[in-house]
Design an enzyme around this catalytic site. Sequence first.
Site, short mmCIF file in Angstrom:
data_model
loop_
_atom_site.label_atom_id
_atom_site.label_comp_id
_atom_site.label_asym_id
_atom_site.label_seq_id
_atom_site.Cartn_x
_atom_site.Cartn_y
_atom_site.Cartn_z
N HIS A 9 0.83 -1.21 0.00
CA HIS A 9 0.00 0.00 0.00
C HIS A 9 0.87 1.26 0.00
O HIS A 9 1.56 1.55 0.98
CB HIS A 9 -0.88 -0.04 1.25
CG HIS A 9 -1.85 1.07 1.37
ND1 HIS A 9 -1.89 1.90 2.47
CD2 HIS A 9 -2.85 1.50 0.54
CE1 HIS A 9 -2.87 2.79 2.32
NE2 HIS A 9 -3.45 2.57 1.16
N ARG A 10 0.89 1.97 -1.14
CA ARG A 10 1.75 3.15 -1.33
C ARG A 10 3.22 2.76 -1.19
O ARG A 10 4.06 3.54 -0.74
CB ARG A 10 1.40 4.28 -0.35
CG ARG A 10 -0.08 4.65 -0.36
CD ARG A 10 -0.43 5.72 0.66
NE ARG A 10 -1.86 5.73 0.94
CZ ARG A 10 -2.44 6.39 1.91
NH1 ARG A 10 -1.73 7.13 2.73
NH2 ARG A 10 -3.74 6.33 2.09
N GLU A 36 0.56 -0.85 -4.76
CA GLU A 36 -0.63 0.01 -4.84
C GLU A 36 -0.15 1.44 -4.73
O GLU A 36 0.72 1.76 -3.90
CB GLU A 36 -1.59 -0.32 -3.70
CG GLU A 36 -2.94 0.40 -3.76
CD GLU A 36 -2.95 1.79 -3.12
OE1 GLU A 36 -3.94 2.50 -3.33
OE2 GLU A 36 -1.98 2.16 -2.43
N ASP A 38 -1.23 5.92 -5.88
CA ASP A 38 -2.28 6.89 -6.18
C ASP A 38 -1.77 7.87 -7.23
O ASP A 38 -0.65 8.37 -7.10
CB ASP A 38 -2.63 7.70 -4.92
CG ASP A 38 -2.89 6.80 -3.72
OD1 ASP A 38 -4.02 6.32 -3.60
OD2 ASP A 38 -1.95 6.57 -2.92
N HIS A 51 -0.81 10.61 -2.55
CA HIS A 51 -2.14 10.26 -2.06
C HIS A 51 -3.03 11.47 -1.82
O HIS A 51 -4.13 11.56 -2.34
CB HIS A 51 -2.05 9.43 -0.78
CG HIS A 51 -3.38 9.12 -0.19
ND1 HIS A 51 -4.01 9.95 0.73
CD2 HIS A 51 -4.26 8.10 -0.43
CE1 HIS A 51 -5.19 9.44 1.04
NE2 HIS A 51 -5.36 8.32 0.36
N GLU A 111 -4.53 3.68 -8.26
CA GLU A 111 -5.78 4.31 -7.82
C GLU A 111 -5.88 5.71 -8.40
O GLU A 111 -5.00 6.55 -8.20
CB GLU A 111 -5.87 4.39 -6.29
CG GLU A 111 -7.20 5.03 -5.87
CD GLU A 111 -7.37 5.22 -4.37
OE1 GLU A 111 -8.22 6.04 -3.99
OE2 GLU A 111 -6.67 4.56 -3.58
N LYS A 113 -7.06 9.20 -8.20
CA LYS A 113 -7.51 10.08 -7.11
C LYS A 113 -8.39 11.18 -7.69
O LYS A 113 -7.99 12.35 -7.77
CB LYS A 113 -6.29 10.67 -6.40
CG LYS A 113 -5.51 9.67 -5.59
CD LYS A 113 -6.28 9.12 -4.40
CE LYS A 113 -6.50 10.18 -3.36
NZ LYS A 113 -7.16 9.61 -2.15
N ASP A 231 0.15 -2.27 4.42
CA ASP A 231 1.31 -1.41 4.68
C ASP A 231 2.53 -2.25 5.05
O ASP A 231 3.64 -1.73 5.16
CB ASP A 231 1.02 -0.45 5.84
CG ASP A 231 -0.04 0.58 5.51
OD1 ASP A 231 -0.16 0.96 4.33
OD2 ASP A 231 -0.77 1.01 6.44
#
Length: 244
Positions: A9-10, A36, A38, A51, A111, A113, A231
């Site tokens: 995640h990020r 993953e 954004d 993000h 993702e 945004k 994470d």
Amino acid sequence: MGKVINFAHRGSSQICPENTMAAFKKALEQGATGIETDVQLTSDGQMVLIHDETLERTTSGTGWVKDHTLQELKSLDAGSKFDSAFQNERIPLLDELLELVKDSGTIVNIELKNGVILYEGLEQKVIERVRAFNMSDRVVISSFNHYSLFLCKKLAPEIRTGILYMEGLYEPWEYARTLQADALHAYHYAVLPEFVAGAKASGKAYHPFTVNDVKEMERLLQAGVDGIITDYPDKLAALLAAKV
């Protein structure tokens, strides 16, 4: 898809500043099989990975991402607020991440945004870069903006899409069918074994987010999810290795 995808995640965002090249590289070292991230647009139409719609939390800048040129954003420090060891880490371009993983089997969950800011042309721009890197089969485009996902599917039927949502949608796999979406990116508490079974029967994958507790990872793996967004890619990698 076969094996469960370990989406960082990020990037590895607990030990590196989120959505930076340092975090993406560390995640791969830790055994992540997916990243993953954004994507947003600069004022001059470039795709950057960050993000928040504003700069204050993660960078040395202020104001909205959309109001700055790429050159202005590239001059910001995106690492020091996390830890001084990451001073001068920069906001990356989408191209930089795609370049990093293009020769590996890594899946990239991009993702969009575009909930707070409706970035014009974001879908087309992302699709164009994914195709330019020949990565259509290794990308999942996700968003809380489901109109955007429908548009992506119209523009690029070959690229998978994932519906981001928080609550207990009724038969979300049926809803996914109306958008021709491929995956359900649900908040992990909204994922029960019977939902996963219903989705599987409809050919839809579950990739719950953001799962940081090992017991919760175990619960979801038992339920039969196809990927987990976390994470802590190292914790999930260890868990998956132990199950082989």
